[in-house]
Design a protein around this motif. Structure first.
Motif, PDB file in Angstrom:
ATOM      1  N   GLY A 116       8.867  15.690   6.861  1.00 49.13           N
ATOM      2  CA  GLY A 116       8.344  14.543   6.001  1.00 49.13           C
ATOM      3  C   GLY A 116       9.238  13.553   5.685  1.00 49.13           C
ATOM      4  O   GLY A 116      10.194  13.223   6.523  1.00 49.13           O
ATOM      5  N   GLY A 117       8.968  12.568   4.911  1.00 48.87           N
ATOM      6  CA  GLY A 117       9.725  11.411   4.513  1.00 48.87           C
ATOM      7  C   GLY A 117       9.341  10.163   5.042  1.00 48.87           C
ATOM      8  O   GLY A 117       8.206  10.298   5.953  1.00 48.87           O
ATOM      9  N   SER A 118       9.653   8.904   4.567  1.00 46.82           N
ATOM     10  CA  SER A 118       8.878   7.888   4.792  1.00 46.82           C
ATOM     11  C   SER A 118       9.655   6.615   4.785  1.00 46.82           C
ATOM     12  O   SER A 118      10.782   6.584   4.218  1.00 46.82           O
ATOM     13  CB  SER A 118       7.253   7.628   4.020  1.00 46.82           C
ATOM     14  N   THR A 119       8.870   5.690   5.217  1.00 44.22           N
ATOM     15  CA  THR A 119       9.609   4.254   5.218  1.00 44.22           C
ATOM     16  C   THR A 119       8.800   3.283   4.456  1.00 44.22           C
ATOM     17  O   THR A 119       7.461   3.550   4.033  1.00 44.22           O
ATOM     18  CB  THR A 119       9.627   3.758   6.648  1.00 44.22           C
ATOM     19  N   THR A 120       9.458   1.998   4.326  1.00 46.82           N
ATOM     20  CA  THR A 120       8.786   0.968   3.758  1.00 46.82           C
ATOM     21  C   THR A 120       8.575  -0.008   4.882  1.00 46.82           C
ATOM     22  O   THR A 120       9.758  -0.472   5.399  1.00 46.82           O
ATOM     23  CB  THR A 120       9.510   0.342   2.563  1.00 46.82           C
ATOM     24  N   TRP A 163       0.802  -1.146  -0.129  1.00 49.74           N
ATOM     25  CA  TRP A 163      -0.016   0.302  -0.136  1.00 49.74           C
ATOM     26  C   TRP A 163       0.906   1.220  -0.005  1.00 49.74           C
ATOM     27  O   TRP A 163       1.746   1.520   0.871  1.00 49.74           O
ATOM     28  CB  TRP A 163      -1.035  -0.160   1.330  1.00 49.74           C
ATOM     29  N   SER A 164       0.567   2.081  -0.930  1.00 49.84           N
ATOM     30  CA  SER A 164       1.763   3.216  -1.121  1.00 49.84           C
ATOM     31  C   SER A 164       0.630   4.290  -1.761  1.00 49.84           C
ATOM     32  O   SER A 164      -0.160   4.103  -2.501  1.00 49.84           O
ATOM     33  CB  SER A 164       2.933   2.944  -1.987  1.00 49.84           C
ATOM     34  N   TRP A 165       0.970   5.435  -1.725  1.00 52.10           N
ATOM     35  CA  TRP A 165       0.505   6.790  -2.373  1.00 52.10           C
ATOM     36  C   TRP A 165       1.485   7.425  -3.092  1.00 52.10           C
ATOM     37  O   TRP A 165       1.218   8.272  -3.799  1.00 52.10           O
ATOM     38  CB  TRP A 165      -0.287   7.591  -1.610  1.00 52.10           C
ATOM     39  N   VAL A 166       2.753   7.039  -3.045  1.00 53.58           N
ATOM     40  CA  VAL A 166       3.902   7.873  -3.833  1.00 53.58           C
ATOM     41  C   VAL A 166       3.782   7.792  -5.283  1.00 53.58           C
ATOM     42  O   VAL A 166       3.511   6.775  -5.925  1.00 53.58           O
ATOM     43  CB  VAL A 166       5.137   7.045  -3.186  1.00 53.58           C
ATOM     44  N   PRO A 167       3.570   8.871  -6.049  1.00 50.17           N
ATOM     45  CA  PRO A 167       3.305   8.733  -7.227  1.00 50.17           C
ATOM     46  C   PRO A 167       4.351   8.280  -8.177  1.00 50.17           C
ATOM     47  O   PRO A 167       5.621   8.382  -7.720  1.00 50.17           O
ATOM     48  CB  PRO A 167       3.324  10.263  -7.613  1.00 50.17           C
ATOM     49  N   GLY A 168       4.234   7.412  -9.204  1.00 46.71           N
ATOM     50  CA  GLY A 168       5.495   6.827  -9.837  1.00 46.71           C
ATOM     51  C   GLY A 168       5.943   5.613  -8.881  1.00 46.71           C
ATOM     52  O   GLY A 168       6.798   4.876  -9.732  1.00 46.71           O
ATOM     53  N   LYS A 218      -2.863   1.459  -4.804  1.00 44.05           N
ATOM     54  CA  LYS A 218      -2.897   2.894  -4.017  1.00 44.05           C
ATOM     55  C   LYS A 218      -3.769   3.439  -3.234  1.00 44.05           C
ATOM     56  O   LYS A 218      -4.796   2.889  -3.254  1.00 44.05           O
ATOM     57  CB  LYS A 218      -3.078   3.857  -5.487  1.00 44.05           C
ATOM     58  N   VAL A 219      -3.291   4.040  -2.051  1.00 55.65           N
ATOM     59  CA  VAL A 219      -4.084   4.502  -1.173  1.00 55.65           C
ATOM     60  C   VAL A 219      -4.323   5.897  -1.038  1.00 55.65           C
ATOM     61  O   VAL A 219      -3.149   6.481  -1.387  1.00 55.65           O
ATOM     62  CB  VAL A 219      -3.753   3.966   0.355  1.00 55.65           C
ATOM     63  N   SER A 220      -5.308   6.579  -0.498  1.00 56.70           N
ATOM     64  CA  SER A 220      -5.352   8.008  -0.382  1.00 56.70           C
ATOM     65  C   SER A 220      -4.492   8.642   0.703  1.00 56.70           C
ATOM     66  O   SER A 220      -4.411   7.879   1.743  1.00 56.70           O
ATOM     67  CB  SER A 220      -6.769   8.504  -0.151  1.00 56.70           C
ATOM     68  N   ALA A 221      -3.845   9.463   0.478  1.00 56.42           N
ATOM     69  CA  ALA A 221      -3.123  10.166   1.401  1.00 56.42           C
ATOM     70  C   ALA A 221      -3.578  11.439   1.898  1.00 56.42           C
ATOM     71  O   ALA A 221      -2.989  12.463   2.787  1.00 56.42           O
ATOM     72  CB  ALA A 221      -1.597  10.297   1.061  1.00 56.42           C
TER      73      ALA A 221
END
Lengths: 247, 451
Positions: B320-324, B60-65, B86-89
């Motif tokens: 900001g910034g994120s993880t997997t 599940w991610s929302w990052v474009p591309g 894709k999930v809504s952010a």
């Protein structure tokens, strides 16, 4: 785990939640009378014998109801945002330094959206009731020499009373459940907090803070208040109606 | 068949956890303990993939591309297919969905989770402790402080993807026209704000609802809002560094040197486009945001380091910034981890991620800073990523997020909204949010004390 009433106590102790209630009640006290008066006026105008283009205007007035609340809020949001909105620009050009999304104004900006959306719907309910008024009454009034205004005042208004009560109760419930408008305008405004209306508070408890239990308690409290107010209102007008008949 | 197996697995998983940790409260408090996470998952480890077995992992991610590097992975690893959902952010909707899925027992295998939100998934035991699957071997591939963001006790709960070191975007042309030097300290920033105000424009906005950036400002000043002592959380939102920051911004707001409109909304974009707002205290991912929303200002922007409290310092912060992250219920933890590591360290994958503007990579290697200057022309040819790269090195690594960051942002947003509305000072905000946060955490069954 059995929590008893502690979630309810918690909800009621939260001044943000109770302030939200105060806000929607104030909103209802102002917006509902304005909207119902407006809807009644439109319904009477369209029902008047001299009305032209009735079909067109009825549809035109009803049309905003066909726009979903979220979309309506986004549309109006654009009209409220300074720097983009032609309305704000016009106001500023005539020296009226208005901020539709500011602290004092935003509640009434929401009221405007709701009025825009629901006046036509309420009008339609009232028109339906007006159509049910038997023609003989009008005929008799005309023979008695009643003016159009007198017909409206003494025949039409008393006879659409049930529809007025119905639309008011629906509006009351709708007001307590205000959600989409403040939710959509929140990111645009610096004056809407997360508990702006009770429904918004419950939503944020459930989906931001992951506190489904508090959210559920808040939702039940909201339903209770809606119940009390609706039945209270019905009782009130029911009582008055009887007084009227006996007097 | 596999469905039954999965159900049984799920069931035993749940039971053993509860048995070990004894109730929700203990579970919630337990994760703060050093070495926690090694005590659950007792004997019911997922068997994992058999050799040659073909599996599909959901992500599940929302990052474009994000689908581009995933497609690359799929072409190279036909046995372990990854499917992006894709999930809504918007407004944290993705996390609400993840928490709900964890509660319902059907989370995805992998998820995109921002640093501030990672701890909230430890309360519902949503994430897998990756130490058992050899995540520690990869530690050195990542930037230290980003790695630390997902470390609780000895357990590691996520793989860093990207961060957002902060910097100051300025309209070079306007600053030059007005004869104003880009500020290097907060005192100079205030002077610049005053000067810009005299020209009829604004330096910035203080958005009441942007708790994330405010946290970054406090972070830079040396605040440490959350910490752990044994199994107790310490909360110190109302600490001296944060007070300094709050007083500073309150001063700007009170003297009307700064707007108070919400940021990154229509009115804000308009101000950025027209130059009504001459700078933006943003983060490395902000380049794409400006390019996308104010294309006509191309060539006029530059990036300078975030102003400092003391001249010559190099204290920075992150926004900001994120993880997997790998979810605890995954049947294939090894494969999921392998994908998470590959996604965030493989040079080809990083290249694809950078092209889509995902921020500053969490990996140390596999890219060059010049690669990050995707929008060089927009910044008049400046090698602007060097500024962010420097900032990244100066981020205080001891900052920790608390276990209910979304609620914290909401509390801050509500309190700042009220304070800006009725003109009360921002210290009252800190005091209120401090006590509310302690209550919030207590209600989650955690042990808390004021730090």
């Amino acid at each position: 785990m059995w929590a008893g009433l502690s979630n309810y106590a918690h909800a009621l102790e939260d001044d943000r939640f109770t302030a939200g209630f105060g806000r929607v009640l104030l909103f209802g006290a102002v917006q509902i009378p304005v909207m119902i008066a407006f809807a009644t006026a439109l319904a009477l105008l369209l029902d008047a014998a001299s009305a032209r283009w009735v079909g067109f205007f009825r549809t035109a007035f009803f049309l905003p109801y066909g726009v979903p609340g979220v979309i309506a809020s986004i549309l109006w949001g654009f009209l409220y945002v300074p720097g983009i909105s032609p309305l704000v620009e016009m106001a500023h050009s005539v020296g009226w330094n208005v901020d539709f999304l500011g602290r004092g104004a935003v509640l009434w900006s929401i009221a405007n959206i709701v009025t825009w959306q629901f006046t036509g719907y309420n009008m339609l309910v009232l028109i339906a009731q007006l159509k049910a008024v038997p023609g003989e009454l009008y005929e008799a009034a005309r023979i008695d020499g009643a003016s159009a205004w007198q017909v409206a005042r003494h025949i039409k208004l008393p006879l659409i009373r049930p529809a007025l009560v119905l639309t008011t109760v629906f509006s009351l419930i709708g007001t307590l459940q205000l959600f989409a408008e403040p939710k959509v305008l929140k990111p645009l405004s610096n004056s809407i907090d997360s508990g702006y209306t009770p429904n918004l508070a419950a939503y944020n408890e459930a989906f931001t803070s992951n506190n489904q239990h508090i959210a559920a308690a808040e939702a039940v409290l909201l339903a209770l208040v809606a119940c009390v107010l609706s039945f209270g209102f019905l009782r009130l007008v029911g009582q008055r109606g009887k007084d009227g008949e006996s007097g | 068949m596999s469905d039954t197996a999965r159900n049984r697995n799920t069931w035993t998983h749940g039971t053993s956890r509860r048995a070990v940790l004894g109730g929700a409260a203990a579970a919630a408090a337990g994760f703060a303990l050093a070495g926690c996470g090694s005590d659950d998952d007792g004997g019911d480890e997922p068997k994992g993939r058999k050799k040659g077995e073909k599996i599909t992992l959901t992500f599940w991610s929302w990052v474009p591309g994000i689908d581009k590097p995933v497609a690359l992975w799929n072409s190279k690893n036909p046995e372990v297919r990854v499917k992006v959902e894709k999930v809504s952010a918007v407004d944290g909707a993705q996390y609400a969905k993840m928490h709900a899925a964890i509660k319902a027992g059907n989370p995805p295998d992998l998820g995109q989770i921002e640093y501030p939100v990672v701890p909230s998934f430890l309360i519902d035991n949503g994430l897998l402790d990756l130490t058992k699957y050899g995540v520690a071997d990869h530690k050195d591939k990542f930037i230290g402080w980003q790695w630390q963001q997902s470390v609780f006790g000895k357990a590691v709960y996520a793989v860093p993807q990207a961060s957002g070191p902060m910097g100051l975007f300025i309209r070079q042309d306007l600053f030059e026209k007005w004869g104003i030097e880009p500020p290097t300290t907060w005192d100079e920033y205030e002077a610049a704000a005053t000067a810009i105000r005299k020209k009829g424009a604004w330096i910035e906005t203080f958005s009441a609802t942007n708790g994330n950036r405010f946290a970054g400002l406090a972070w830079q000043a040396g605040a440490r809002w959350f910490g752990t002592e044994g199994d107790t959380w310490t909360v110190s939102i109302d600490d001296e560094p944060t007070r300094k920051v709050a007083d500073y911004w309150y001063g700007l707001v009170r003297r009307k040197l700064i707007k108070t409109i919400p940021d990154r909304q229509n009115a804000w974009y308009k101000d950025v486009q027209t130059g009504d707002m001459a700078s933006w205290l943003g983060a490395s991912w902000g380049d794409a945001l400006l390019v996308g929303n104010a294309p006509k200002t191309a060539g006029k922007w530059r990036v300078v380091p975030m102003p400092q409290w003391k001249k010559g310092d190099a204290a920075y912060a992150n926004w900001g910034g994120s993880t997997t992250a790998v979810f605890a219920k995954t049947k294939y933890p090894k494969d999921a981890l392998a994908f998470a590591i590959w996604l965030n360290t493989d040079p080809e994958s990083i290249k694809l991620l950078i092209e889509n503007g995902y921020g500053t990579p969490g990996a140390k290697q596999g890219y060059t800073t010049s690669q990050l200057d995707v929008h060089k022309d927009f910044f008049g040819g400046q090698e602007y990523s060097k500024v962010f790269d420097e900032a990244s090195k100066g981020v205080d690594t001891s900052w920790k997020w608390g276990p209910a960051t979304d609620t914290l942002y909401q509390r801050l947003g509500d309190a700042f909204t009220a304070a800006i509305g009725n003109g009360s000072d921002f210290r009252s905000v800190l005091k209120k949010v401090q006590s509310q946060t302690i209550t919030d955490l207590k209600e989650k069954g955690l042990q808390v004390k004021a730090g």
